[in-house]
Design a protein around this motif. Structure first.
Motif, PDB file in Angstrom:
ATOM      1  N   HIS A  25      46.608 -12.085   0.017  1.00 45.33           N
ATOM      2  CA  HIS A  25      46.102 -12.729   1.234  1.00 45.33           C
ATOM      3  C   HIS A  25      44.958 -11.912   1.855  1.00 45.33           C
ATOM      4  N   LEU A  26      45.124 -10.605   1.937  1.00 47.37           N
ATOM      5  CA  LEU A  26      44.102  -9.748   2.541  1.00 47.37           C
ATOM      6  C   LEU A  26      42.776  -9.808   1.797  1.00 47.37           C
ATOM      7  N   THR A  27      42.837  -9.957   0.490  1.00 43.53           N
ATOM      8  CA  THR A  27      41.617  -9.891  -0.340  1.00 43.53           C
ATOM      9  C   THR A  27      41.134 -11.259  -0.810  1.00 43.53           C
ATOM     10  N   LYS A  28      41.685 -12.326  -0.259  1.00 40.76           N
ATOM     11  CA  LYS A  28      41.366 -13.669  -0.762  1.00 40.76           C
ATOM     12  C   LYS A  28      39.879 -14.004  -0.701  1.00 40.76           C
ATOM     13  N   ASP A  29      39.146 -13.428   0.233  1.00 41.42           N
ATOM     14  CA  ASP A  29      37.713 -13.717   0.365  1.00 41.42           C
ATOM     15  C   ASP A  29      36.824 -12.644  -0.255  1.00 41.42           C
ATOM     16  N   TRP A  30      37.420 -11.658  -0.902  1.00 39.38           N
ATOM     17  CA  TRP A  30      36.647 -10.579  -1.522  1.00 39.38           C
ATOM     18  C   TRP A  30      36.373 -10.930  -2.988  1.00 39.38           C
ATOM     19  N   LYS A  42      31.163 -13.198 -10.139  1.00 37.35           N
ATOM     20  CA  LYS A  42      32.084 -12.465  -9.265  1.00 37.35           C
ATOM     21  C   LYS A  42      33.434 -13.182  -9.282  1.00 37.35           C
ATOM     22  N   VAL A  43      34.506 -12.408  -9.249  1.00 34.28           N
ATOM     23  CA  VAL A  43      35.856 -12.968  -9.312  1.00 34.28           C
ATOM     24  C   VAL A  43      36.744 -12.298  -8.264  1.00 34.28           C
ATOM     25  N   ARG A  44      37.868 -12.945  -8.011  1.00 37.67           N
ATOM     26  CA  ARG A  44      38.854 -12.389  -7.083  1.00 37.67           C
ATOM     27  C   ARG A  44      39.681 -11.314  -7.786  1.00 37.67           C
ATOM     28  N   LEU A  45      40.297 -10.492  -6.980  1.00 34.51           N
ATOM     29  CA  LEU A  45      41.184  -9.440  -7.462  1.00 34.51           C
ATOM     30  C   LEU A  45      42.436 -10.069  -8.067  1.00 34.51           C
ATOM     31  N   LYS A  46      42.855  -9.610  -9.240  1.00 32.83           N
ATOM     32  CA  LYS A  46      44.119 -10.050  -9.838  1.00 32.83           C
ATOM     33  C   LYS A  46      45.207  -9.086  -9.366  1.00 32.83           C
ATOM     34  N   LEU A 129      38.906  -1.230  -0.119  1.00 29.70           N
ATOM     35  CA  LEU A 129      40.184  -1.904  -0.376  1.00 29.70           C
ATOM     36  C   LEU A 129      41.346  -1.081   0.161  1.00 29.70           C
ATOM     37  N   MET A 130      41.308   0.223  -0.071  1.00 31.47           N
ATOM     38  CA  MET A 130      42.378   1.085   0.428  1.00 31.47           C
ATOM     39  C   MET A 130      42.387   1.096   1.956  1.00 31.47           C
ATOM     40  N   ALA A 131      41.202   1.110   2.568  1.00 32.53           N
ATOM     41  CA  ALA A 131      41.111   1.071   4.034  1.00 32.53           C
ATOM     42  C   ALA A 131      41.642  -0.256   4.578  1.00 32.53           C
ATOM     43  N   LEU A 132      41.396  -1.346   3.868  1.00 32.40           N
ATOM     44  CA  LEU A 132      41.885  -2.662   4.282  1.00 32.40           C
ATOM     45  C   LEU A 132      43.412  -2.677   4.339  1.00 32.40           C
TER      46      LEU A 132
END
Length: 186
Positions: A25-30, A42-46, A129-132
């Motif tokens: 959820h946190l990374t859905k727009d990254w 560019k792709v989403r995080l798996k 990502l770690m800060a997020l």
């Protein structure tokens, strides 16, 4: 193939699954560079729970049997590691201080990022990502209405040069309520 069973109640596994969903959820727009495409795509995080996927080696005939060695299997593991971008939520350890106490579960949230830009900035994506993740639990330590993040964080990125890959890990500790002892004299 084994049967998968989910234990009812608040468990380490359910906390791990909730943490995976939260990171998704946190990374859905990254979006990140795809190591497979090696181009502008560019792709989403798996997000993976506990282990990165490794191809199953099937030995179809005796001629291929000699390929089924430790070195061959190690290459498959290395292939999984570099299939970036990914996040692996792995249980590091869990402990309990005795009856009627909460279980503490330490999870390692590991990120693998591919970035082949000329200024070597992949570490920035990993650190962001770690800060997020850290910021999310500093603001609100509750996960899935039942797990409490103790706000004990450790963060680290890879020390060795592995350009164009960057790997980073943040560890988090969650308190998980456990079943209470029914009687002190059992």
């Amino acid at each position: 193939m084994g049967v998968q069973r989910d234990f009812p109640g608040s468990t380490i596994l359910q906390c791990q699954m909730a943490l995976c969903k939260e990171i998704e959820h946190l990374t859905k727009d990254w979006l990140f560079q795809n190591a497979d495409a090696k181009g502008p795509e560019k792709v989403r995080l798996k997000i993976y729970e506990q282990n990165l996927p490794v191809k199953k080696n099937k030995v179809p005939n005796a001629e291929d049997a000699e390929k089924d060695t430790i070195e061959f299997r190690q290459a498959d593991v290395e292939d999984a590691i570099v299939q970036c971008p990914w996040c692996n939520v792995k249980l590091d350890r869990a402990w309990n201080d005795g009856p009627n106490s909460k279980t503490n579960a330490k999870f390692a949230v590991i990120f693998g990022i591919y970035n082949d830009d000329e200024v070597y900035s992949g570490h920035r994506e990993t650190l962001n990502l770690m800060a997020l993740v850290k910021e999310r639990f500093l603001k609100n330590p509750i996960l899935d209405s039942q797990y409490y993040c103790t706000n004990h964080f450790d963060e680290q990125v890879n020390e060795e040069e592995v350009y164009p890959y960057t790997f980073g890990v943040i560890t988090l500790v969650f308190e998980i309520a456990q079943a209470r002892r029914e009687s002190e004299y059992v």
